[in-house]
Design a protein around this motif. Structure first.
Motif, PDB file in Angstrom:
ATOM      1  N   LEU A  41      -7.876   7.886  -2.851  1.00 12.53           N
ATOM      2  CA  LEU A  41      -6.344   8.059  -2.722  1.00 12.53           C
ATOM      3  C   LEU A  41      -5.757   6.655  -2.965  1.00 12.53           C
ATOM      4  O   LEU A  41      -4.804   6.414  -3.799  1.00 12.53           O
ATOM      5  CB  LEU A  41      -5.823   8.454  -1.324  1.00 12.53           C
ATOM      6  CG  LEU A  41      -5.999  10.066  -1.104  1.00 12.53           C
ATOM      7  CD1 LEU A  41      -5.898  10.365   0.137  1.00 12.53           C
ATOM      8  CD2 LEU A  41      -5.142  10.744  -2.044  1.00 12.53           C
ATOM      9  N   HIS A  43      -7.108   4.031  -4.674  1.00  9.39           N
ATOM     10  CA  HIS A  43      -7.137   3.896  -6.078  1.00  9.39           C
ATOM     11  C   HIS A  43      -5.772   4.711  -6.928  1.00  9.39           C
ATOM     12  O   HIS A  43      -5.511   3.968  -7.898  1.00  9.39           O
ATOM     13  CB  HIS A  43      -8.563   4.376  -6.796  1.00  9.39           C
ATOM     14  CG  HIS A  43      -9.706   3.334  -6.448  1.00  9.39           C
ATOM     15  ND1 HIS A  43      -9.705   2.416  -5.529  1.00  9.39           N
ATOM     16  CD2 HIS A  43     -11.157   3.566  -6.932  1.00  9.39           C
ATOM     17  CE1 HIS A  43     -10.642   1.999  -5.229  1.00  9.39           C
ATOM     18  NE2 HIS A  43     -11.659   2.317  -6.636  1.00  9.39           N
ATOM     19  N   ALA A  44      -5.756   5.776  -6.466  1.00 10.57           N
ATOM     20  CA  ALA A  44      -4.715   6.504  -7.213  1.00 10.57           C
ATOM     21  C   ALA A  44      -3.357   5.739  -7.155  1.00 10.57           C
ATOM     22  O   ALA A  44      -2.414   6.108  -8.327  1.00 10.57           O
ATOM     23  CB  ALA A  44      -4.581   8.027  -6.747  1.00 10.57           C
ATOM     24  N   LEU A  45      -3.037   4.977  -6.196  1.00 11.67           N
ATOM     25  CA  LEU A  45      -1.694   4.413  -6.261  1.00 11.67           C
ATOM     26  C   LEU A  45      -1.659   3.390  -7.136  1.00 11.67           C
ATOM     27  O   LEU A  45      -0.504   2.895  -7.328  1.00 11.67           O
ATOM     28  CB  LEU A  45      -1.692   3.691  -4.542  1.00 11.67           C
ATOM     29  CG  LEU A  45      -1.713   4.791  -3.432  1.00 11.67           C
ATOM     30  CD1 LEU A  45      -1.301   3.901  -2.147  1.00 11.67           C
ATOM     31  CD2 LEU A  45      -0.217   5.602  -3.811  1.00 11.67           C
ATOM     32  N   LEU A  47      -1.675   4.044 -10.048  1.00  9.47           N
ATOM     33  CA  LEU A  47      -0.795   4.540 -10.982  1.00  9.47           C
ATOM     34  C   LEU A  47       0.561   4.080 -10.769  1.00  9.47           C
ATOM     35  O   LEU A  47       1.259   4.038 -11.677  1.00  9.47           O
ATOM     36  CB  LEU A  47      -1.042   5.914 -11.066  1.00  9.47           C
ATOM     37  CG  LEU A  47      -2.237   6.583 -11.494  1.00  9.47           C
ATOM     38  CD1 LEU A  47      -2.247   7.855 -11.153  1.00  9.47           C
ATOM     39  CD2 LEU A  47      -2.316   6.376 -13.181  1.00  9.47           C
ATOM     40  N   LEU A 188      -8.965  16.750  -9.351  1.00 12.40           N
ATOM     41  CA  LEU A 188      -7.721  15.940  -9.506  1.00 12.40           C
ATOM     42  C   LEU A 188      -7.913  14.420  -8.879  1.00 12.40           C
ATOM     43  O   LEU A 188      -7.437  13.469  -9.443  1.00 12.40           O
ATOM     44  CB  LEU A 188      -6.687  16.634  -8.763  1.00 12.40           C
ATOM     45  CG  LEU A 188      -5.085  16.107  -9.219  1.00 12.40           C
ATOM     46  CD1 LEU A 188      -5.026  16.034 -10.885  1.00 12.40           C
ATOM     47  CD2 LEU A 188      -4.173  16.851  -8.678  1.00 12.40           C
ATOM     48  N   LEU A 189      -8.541  14.603  -7.605  1.00 11.18           N
ATOM     49  CA  LEU A 189      -8.493  13.282  -6.866  1.00 11.18           C
ATOM     50  C   LEU A 189      -9.252  12.041  -7.508  1.00 11.18           C
ATOM     51  O   LEU A 189      -8.768  11.087  -7.828  1.00 11.18           O
ATOM     52  CB  LEU A 189      -8.804  13.474  -5.332  1.00 11.18           C
ATOM     53  CG  LEU A 189      -8.641  12.132  -4.480  1.00 11.18           C
ATOM     54  CD1 LEU A 189      -7.495  11.617  -4.418  1.00 11.18           C
ATOM     55  CD2 LEU A 189      -9.533  12.582  -3.171  1.00 11.18           C
ATOM     56  N   THR A 191     -10.003  12.094 -10.724  1.00  9.82           N
ATOM     57  CA  THR A 191      -9.341  11.723 -11.929  1.00  9.82           C
ATOM     58  C   THR A 191      -8.305  10.970 -11.858  1.00  9.82           C
ATOM     59  O   THR A 191      -8.174   9.805 -12.464  1.00  9.82           O
ATOM     60  CB  THR A 191      -8.968  13.127 -12.501  1.00  9.82           C
ATOM     61  OG1 THR A 191     -10.173  13.947 -12.613  1.00  9.82           O
ATOM     62  CG2 THR A 191      -8.271  12.936 -14.158  1.00  9.82           C
ATOM     63  N   LEU A 192      -7.454  11.083 -10.792  1.00  8.65           N
ATOM     64  CA  LEU A 192      -6.196  10.155 -10.622  1.00  8.65           C
ATOM     65  C   LEU A 192      -6.687   8.789 -10.148  1.00  8.65           C
ATOM     66  O   LEU A 192      -6.090   7.712 -10.643  1.00  8.65           O
ATOM     67  CB  LEU A 192      -5.544  10.903  -9.614  1.00  8.65           C
ATOM     68  CG  LEU A 192      -4.570  12.180  -9.997  1.00  8.65           C
ATOM     69  CD1 LEU A 192      -3.807  12.661  -8.612  1.00  8.65           C
ATOM     70  CD2 LEU A 192      -3.651  11.881 -11.106  1.00  8.65           C
ATOM     71  N   ALA A 193      -7.836   8.630  -9.266  1.00  6.76           N
ATOM     72  CA  ALA A 193      -8.266   7.352  -8.860  1.00  6.76           C
ATOM     73  C   ALA A 193      -8.965   6.584 -10.098  1.00  6.76           C
ATOM     74  O   ALA A 193      -8.659   5.383 -10.134  1.00  6.76           O
ATOM     75  CB  ALA A 193      -9.320   7.595  -7.786  1.00  6.76           C
ATOM     76  N   LEU A 195      -7.989   6.858 -13.292  1.00  7.24           N
ATOM     77  CA  LEU A 195      -6.710   6.396 -14.012  1.00  7.24           C
ATOM     78  C   LEU A 195      -5.869   5.283 -13.177  1.00  7.24           C
ATOM     79  O   LEU A 195      -5.285   4.474 -13.897  1.00  7.24           O
ATOM     80  CB  LEU A 195      -5.754   7.464 -14.177  1.00  7.24           C
ATOM     81  CG  LEU A 195      -6.316   8.874 -15.181  1.00  7.24           C
ATOM     82  CD1 LEU A 195      -5.343  10.040 -15.153  1.00  7.24           C
ATOM     83  CD2 LEU A 195      -6.509   8.311 -16.482  1.00  7.24           C
ATOM     84  N   GLY A 196      -6.043   5.361 -12.092  1.00 11.74           N
ATOM     85  CA  GLY A 196      -5.154   4.329 -11.249  1.00 11.74           C
ATOM     86  C   GLY A 196      -6.040   3.020 -11.615  1.00 11.74           C
ATOM     87  O   GLY A 196      -5.221   2.091 -11.560  1.00 11.74           O
TER      88      GLY A 196
END
Length: 565
Positions: A41, A43-45, A47, A188-189, A191-193, A195-196
């Motif tokens: 989570l 890491h995802a920030l 983005l 999703l999690l 993947t978003l991490a 990308l972040g």
């Protein structure tokens, strides 16, 4: 045949009992899963921006670097890893389903994958006082193979944790209902991490800032720390595997005591200390085990016969699971029973398929709605009509009912005599399953009534029918013998639904449904006649609602369904 051995009283709990192992594995795994989730989570920030991710990292880093956080995190790591080594040592056979093997391989690979990152971040903080930051991570990993390597390591940790949760909880109906949402989150999690992390790298590439990085000497020492940790871990893992191999060879060369397990179709010999499930897998005997041998699902249970002294007493985990399924005194869990002498064992789930060398299929427990439809006055009709006329009637009846069930989103899976059983909820939640079951009942009622006038002209008697509907948890899978297999549901919900259709005669109704199913369908019980009845096979009375054909059609159309005729 020897009398079945009684289940012995539980032994006094050992300091490191099986129950404490399972609880420790579960608790430590949840701590590690929480850590990985928060890490992803964070890491995802990235983005949003590097600054936002860094701001969220500060409180998390402060907690995990504190003494309570350190003890919690690294204590969980030590406990989880130690239990993994113990389980590897105790496992007599490495034969297992591929998914279980993948989970275990990922788990044992994680220390190697994460050693460098752990030494750099936590080692740098502990030894040199270097606080880990995203600026430092991105500066060190961006544009190098290390960045891809760390993404792979996080993905492996996340996959291992998700698989562990799934294997432990997949028999729980609540877990099955939430699976679509959980699967989406599981994909999703990470993947978003990833990308972040990419977004932070690009931002750093264009606007680099100060980095609290180790100097050359510090970097060399941290690299050596990672290498020494990896070497120690590889040595321990190799030693464990070699010790397992040596134990097996010594057993064979020293003529270690063997015991005979007699299955319904054959007998096998295994060394003393093997579990029944390990014996089945080592000899290619089909044996269900949804939870992977953790004493959770009860699908591996067997009926045993032989001297009572050959069956060690069940541990707390096994006792708890056997009590949940109300198993008899001669029933044990194959994953937990390690006989000390010869026994007869018969797998209870998929036993017929296993005896013939076929792989039994059991999809597990699900919350389903079950609809039973029965054609009335069939016996009188059978006495007066030619067999070919009866075939015509059944074909027409099955076609009308089957088509209505499919249109409503259900599965007509049993056509027995003049009765049809339909299942709803194989792919959706219980609320939608109940709504679809009521929709099917209304369609069936309308179409059978439309056929009634034509039927009476042809056969000299009116068409009559009754339906029963109930919802709850059932075991869903294939049952049968040899080539005669059918997909069906088994459980109290099925028995109750079949009994409720019998109540339509006394109630003079087209459908008798449990109030539980009515509530989940979102219908008002006031639309029918509510009563409390005794049902054969149930210990407690059940509240039901009796519906006339007209009341059923109005109630279902009131939910916004399309016209029934």
């Amino acid at each position: 045949m020897s009398p079945p051995p009684p289940v012995a009283a539980p032994a006094a709990p050992a300091p490191f009992s099986l129950r404490s192992r399972r609880d420790l594995r579960w608790a430590s795994g949840l701590v590690l899963m929480a850590y990985v989730t928060l890490h992803l989570l964070n890491h995802a920030l990235g983005l949003v921006s590097l600054r936002v991710a860094e701001g969220a990292l500060g409180p998390l880093r402060a907690f995990w670097h504190s003494w309570p956080g350190t003890l919690l995190l690294y204590g969980a790591v030590a406990v989880h890893l130690a239990l993994a080594f113990v389980a590897l040592w105790e496992r007599r056979s490495l034969r297992m389903p591929p998914s279980q093997g993948l989970r275990i391989v990922l788990g044992f690979a994680l220390p190697l994958l994460l050693a460098s990152h752990l030494a750099s971040m936590r080692g740098g903080y502990t030894v040199f006082g270097l606080n880990g930051s995203y600026a430092r991570v991105v500066d060190g990993l961006w544009g190098s193979a290390g960045g891809i390597f760390q993404v792979i390591a996080l993905a492996a940790a996340w996959t291992h944790g998700c698989m562990g949760l799934h294997f432990a909880l997949r028999a729980d109906p609540r877990w099955r209902r939430a699976q679509p949402l959980l699967l989406a989150a599981a994909v999703l999690l990470p993947t978003l991490a990833a990308l972040g992390f990419v977004a932070m790298g690009r931002e750093w590439q264009f606007a680099p800032g100060p980095v609290n990085a180790p100097n050359a000497v510090q970097g060399h020492r941290l690299g050596m720390l990672a290498e020494h940790g990896q070497d120690l871990y590889v040595t321990l893992l190799t030693a464990c595997l070699l010790a397992r191999l040596a134990r097996g060879r010594l057993h064979r060369l020293s003529g270690a005591r063997m015991l005979t397990l007699r299955y319904p179709d054959r007998s096998v010999q295994v060394p003393v200390g093997w579990s029944v499930l390990e014996a089945s897998r080592a000899h290619g005997i089909a044996h269900l085990s949804l939870c992977g041998g953790r004493a959770r699902c009860s699908t591996c249970r067997v009926r045993v016969a032989g001297p009572a002294g050959h069956c060690p007493p069940p541990g707390p985990d096994e006792q708890r699971t056997l009590a949940r399924v109300r198993a008899g005194a001669q029933v044990r869990l194959a994953c937990q029973l390690r006989p000390t002498g010869d026994l007869e064992v018969s797998p209870l789930l998929g036993a017929g398929a296993a005896a013939e060398g076929h792989r039994p299929r059991l999809d597990g427990e699900r919350e389903v709605a079950v609809l039973f439809v029965d054609l009335r006055r069939w016996s009188g009709l059978a006495e007066r009509q030619w067999p070919f006329d009866l075939v015509y009637v059944l074909d027409r009846y099955f076609a009308l009912v089957g088509q209505a069930v499919r249109e409503a989103g259900g599965v007509p899976n049993q056509f027995i005599g003049d009765s049809v059983m339909a299942l709803f909820g194989l792919e959706e939640g219980l609320d939608l399953a109940c709504r679809r079951a009521f929709r099917a009942a209304a369609l069936i009622s309308a179409r059978l009534r439309a056929w009634s006038a034509e039927f009476e002209r042809e056969f000299g008697q009116p068409l009559d029918f009754g339906m029963g509907l109930h919802a709850g948890t059932a075991a869903v899978g294939e049952v049968g013998h040899l080539d005669v297999q059918s997909f069906t549901a088994v459980g109290e919900v099925v028995n109750t639904a079949s009994r409720l259709q019998e109540q339509t005669k006394a109630a003079g109704a087209a459908l008798v449904a449990s109030r539980f199913a009515v509530r989940h369908a979102g219908l008002s019980p006031a639309a029918g006649e509510m009563r409390r009845i005794e049902v054969r096979g149930r210990r407690e009375p059940i509240e039901v609602v009796a519906w006339s054909a007209e009341a059923l059609a109005v109630a279902v159309q009131g939910q916004g369904a399309s016209p029934l005729l």
